[in-house]
Motif scaffolding. Structure first.
Motif, PDB file in Angstrom:
ATOM      1  N   GLU A   1       0.864  -1.154   0.042  1.00  0.00           N
ATOM      2  CA  GLU A   1       0.018   0.063   0.160  1.00  0.00           C
ATOM      3  C   GLU A   1       0.864   1.499   0.133  1.00  0.00           C
ATOM      4  O   GLU A   1       0.494   2.253  -0.549  1.00  0.00           O
ATOM      5  CB  GLU A   1      -0.788  -0.106   1.206  1.00  0.00           C
TER       6      GLU A   1
ATOM      7  N   ARG B   1       2.329   1.750  -3.378  1.00  0.00           N
ATOM      8  CA  ARG B   1       1.332   2.123  -4.230  1.00  0.00           C
ATOM      9  C   ARG B   1       1.163   3.712  -4.072  1.00  0.00           C
ATOM     10  O   ARG B   1       1.209   4.382  -5.150  1.00  0.00           O
ATOM     11  CB  ARG B   1      -0.182   1.987  -4.023  1.00  0.00           C
ATOM     12  N   ARG B   2       1.065   4.347  -2.843  1.00  0.00           N
ATOM     13  CA  ARG B   2       1.050   5.656  -2.652  1.00  0.00           C
ATOM     14  C   ARG B   2       2.355   6.566  -3.021  1.00  0.00           C
ATOM     15  O   ARG B   2       2.294   7.388  -3.761  1.00  0.00           O
ATOM     16  CB  ARG B   2       0.954   5.814  -1.102  1.00  0.00           C
TER      17      ARG B   2
END
Length: 108
Positions: A86, A89-90
């Protein structure tokens, strides 16, 4: 196979040199985000004293908060790894903004 002197990074890093804040459970510290990639970042600040595996947040005006794990301390700063999918991805999303600032210039 001798890899000395070759860039062994998994992700391209982009020089950004932006003011940021490093935050942890004990407080926040003014710093400079030196470079960033999908996999991590380098941050400069005076008095950097973090042990490996410490989690910190980077708060940079105009960008999402990035969370990373300290993987090493260097003279005047720390290297962070974004080891969560995550978070990577950010970081990918934020890299588009960083690229706009530096014009796609790779730092290393």
């Amino acid at each position: 196979m001798n890899l000395q002197g070759q860039n062994q990074r998994r992700y391209d890093r982009f020089e950004v040199h932006l003011p940021t804040e490093v935050k942890d459970a004990h407080g926040s510290y003014s710093a400079t985000l030196l470079d960033v990639s999908e996999g991590g970042a380098a941050v400069h600040f005076e008095g950097a004293r973090y042990s490996n595996d410490k989690f910190v947040e980077l708060h940079t005006a105009g960008y999402e908060v990035l969370q990373g794990r300290v993987v090493r301390e260097f003279a005047g700063g720390i290297a962070l790894e974004f080891d969560d999918e995550e978070e990577r991805r950010r970081a990918r999303e934020e890299l588009a903004k960083f690229r706009a600032i530096v014009g796609g210039k790779r730092g290393f």
